[in-house]
Write a protein that holds these residues in place. Structure first.
Motif, PDB file in Angstrom:
ATOM      1  N   SER A 117      23.930  15.402   8.696  1.00 37.84           N
ATOM      2  CA  SER A 117      22.990  14.276   8.406  1.00 37.84           C
ATOM      3  C   SER A 117      22.085  14.926   7.168  1.00 37.84           C
ATOM      4  CB  SER A 117      22.130  13.820   9.435  1.00 37.84           C
ATOM      5  OG  SER A 117      21.203  14.868   9.933  1.00 37.84           O
ATOM      6  N   LEU A 118      21.787  13.892   6.273  1.00 36.47           N
ATOM      7  CA  LEU A 118      20.774  14.146   5.331  1.00 36.47           C
ATOM      8  C   LEU A 118      19.601  14.649   5.744  1.00 36.47           C
ATOM      9  CD1 LEU A 118      20.265  14.327   2.288  1.00 36.47           C
ATOM     10  CD2 LEU A 118      19.406  11.655   2.325  1.00 36.47           C
TER      11      LEU A 118
ATOM     12  N   ARG B  16      27.882  13.689   1.928  1.00 34.27           N
ATOM     13  CA  ARG B  16      27.786  12.962   3.321  1.00 34.27           C
ATOM     14  C   ARG B  16      28.975  13.451   4.148  1.00 34.27           C
ATOM     15  NH1 ARG B  16      24.857   8.262   2.418  1.00 34.27           N
ATOM     16  NH2 ARG B  16      23.986   7.920   0.495  1.00 34.27           N
TER      17      ARG B  16
ATOM     18  N   ASP C 275      21.416   9.230  -1.299  1.00 37.77           N
ATOM     19  CA  ASP C 275      20.796   7.634  -1.125  1.00 37.77           C
ATOM     20  C   ASP C 275      20.705   7.264  -2.379  1.00 37.77           C
ATOM     21  OD1 ASP C 275      20.171   5.773   0.213  1.00 37.77           O
ATOM     22  OD2 ASP C 275      19.130   6.648   1.836  1.00 37.77           O
TER      23      ASP C 275
END
Length: 520
Positions: A73-74, A55, A99
């Protein structure tokens, strides 16, 4: 073999086999990333691409740490992964705690699609997380648990740290001290262990006495444990009257507890089961053991373990015992164990399952957790708990005899009156306290202490102390049949905790035991 070496071996084989999805479960993300980087650094993988996404840093090359794209970003990382896994064979991309991966969600389904792409092109998706994976992901690959360092690895960590400090810090530790430090730190993350050692080194000198302080640091790390209650110890917990046989036995067990058992085939001491007359020092013994051995004391409370839902009690007990293993070395106190493990005729079967779970842990655990279990009604305990080999020994704690009562009276007289009793007064108190348990003696002298507080020690009359004892009615007088039954059981079925062959009174029959760990 250390936990780290085992995990590296498994990860290396999974990468070599091109397993499409590899889960690495660990509370130490830095350590897990280092593990993956070492596997990727193998010469035979020099031409294979490895990327990693976090992250904070976004997507980077695993080996060189070079950024791959500006979007951190993921979603951008997963789009990149989809493209690379489609175009390049044997590509590996890792996601660090992307996540919540424990349930069915858009993220977990997206990762599942990436794993299927990897499977079609001999690639691998690696997930580093401290939570269990959704079953839909687990079915697509293999998982690894990177546990905190064991004693072998922790010793290497301690030695490496000490070598780094040579010349900058005065270090008094010997090789034996380093091994003891490693045992104290087992169960904590590698980073925490290094931080603790660095805190000690910051003073400019690492004394041999600092090794014992590691138990305090570890105790703070595990300060809030589910199912376990931390018991604070005070100066008075070092003292207990009588129990000479148990005391000597504990001294020998302490030597084993702190010894290096590698290559001996021996296991650390399991613990002791204390049964006998209520109020004679069984519970105090647990405190005394922890205080004398300078170990943290935890109380396993079955009232907090038992739950209302199916399987809840078993899960709570397993978690509590696992946490006890992680806090080792420590003393685990189970007070009135019969209340938690009795009930063999329970129609729900919960008690039988708890007994089996506890006995399995007691038999198989190799952690330095010394169990002190107490019981007032040993007849309520399941027979398998009393079998030789479960606990290291079964001791019976009887009413104190004259010599033991003299020792206990002196102990509490010093505590509450702040002076030694005269020889004449001590003799009179020993006579009138026949049939007293240690708790009865303490209760009587506590009342004397109240009198001292209110009117001063100069106004304290010996007759008042004697009258206080005379007006105390011990359990042996209020419930003589119950006490006689307990003593009859213990006389022939357990090792005396005090001096064998003595009794509290002419009609008491039975042998006597009492404990003061560490006394010479």
């Amino acid at each position: 073999m250390s936990h780290y070496d085992e995990a590296r071996r498994d990860l290396d084989s999974y990468i070599a086999a091109r397993v499409p999805l590899i889960g690495i479960r660990s509370i130490e993300q830095v350590r897990a990333v280092r593990l993956l980087r070492e596997v990727a650094a193998s010469p035979r993988r020099a031409n294979l691409p490895f990327w990693i996404h976090t992250r904070a840093t976004g997507l980077r090359d695993l080996r060189t740490n070079t950024p791959v794209q500006e979007d951190r970003s993921l979603v951008a990382a997963m789009d990149f992964a989809a493209g690379q896994l489609t175009r390049r064979a044997q590509a590996t991309i890792a996601f660090v705690d992307p996540d919540d991966l424990s349930g069915d969600s858009p993220v977990t389904r997206h990762i599942a699609e990436l794993a299927r792409l990897a499977d079609a092109h001999s690639g691998s998706v690696v997930l580093i997380t401290d939570n269990p994976l959704w079953t839909g992901l687990q079915r697509l690959g293999m998982s690894i648990t990177l546990a905190p360092p064991n004693a072998i690895e922790m010793y290497d960590i301690v030695v490496d740290f000490l070598k780094e400090q040579q010349g900058a810090v005065n270090i008094d530790w010997t090789e034996s001290d380093a091994r003891r430090a490693a045992e104290f730190l087992v169960g904590v993350p590698e980073g925490t262990a290094v931080n603790v050692l660095a805190t000690m080194a910051a003073t400019g000198r690492m004394h041999r006495e600092d090794v014992e302080r590691l138990a305090e640091f570890k105790d703070k790390h595990f300060a809030d444990l589910s199912g376990l209650e931390r018991v604070a110890l005070g100066p008075a917990d070092h003292e207990i009257g009588g129990l000479t046989s148990l005391r000597a036995w504990l001294r020998r067990r302490h030597q084993v507890m702190v010894s290096d058992l590698r290559g001996t085939g021996l296991r650390p001491p399991r613990g002791v089961l204390l049964v006998g007359v209520p109020g004679c020092g069984k519970s105090l013994s647990a405190r005394a053991v922890a205080a004398q051995w300078r170990l943290p004391l935890y109380r396993l409370d079955f009232a907090t373990i038992l739950g209302m839902y199916v399987g809840q009690s078993e899960t709570r007990l397993r978690e509590a015992l696992e946490m006890a293993d992680r806090t080792a070395p420590c003393v685990l106190w189970i007070d009135e164990i019969e209340k938690g493990l009795a009930g063999q005729h329970d129609s729900t079967g919960v008690s039988r399952r708890l007994v089996g779970q506890f006995l399995f842990w007691l038999q198989e655990s190799r952690s330095r957790v010394f169990v002190v279990a107490t019981s007032n009604d040993v007849r309520a305990l399941p027979p398998e708990l009393l079998r030789k080999g479960r606990f290291d020994e079964l001791f019976f704690v009887d009413l104190p005899d004259e010599a033991e009562r003299a020792e206990i009276i002196g102990l509490y007289h010093r505590r509450y009156v702040d002076e030694e009793p005269s020889a004449d007064l001590l003799g009179r108190l020993v006579t009138v306290s026949d049939g007293f348990a240690g708790s009865d003696i303490e209760s009587a002298l506590h009342e004397v202490g109240v009198e001292v507080l209110l009117h001063g020690r100069g106004n304290l009359r010996p007759e008042f102390i004697v009258d206080t004892f005379v007006n105390t009615f011990p359990l042996s007088r209020t419930h003589p049949e119950q006490i006689a039954e307990i003593r009859a059981w213990g006389r022939d079925r357990a090792v005396p905790a005090g001096v064998a062959g003595t009794s509290a009174s002419p009609d008491a029959g039975g042998r006597r035991r009492v404990i003061v760990p560490g006394d010479a």
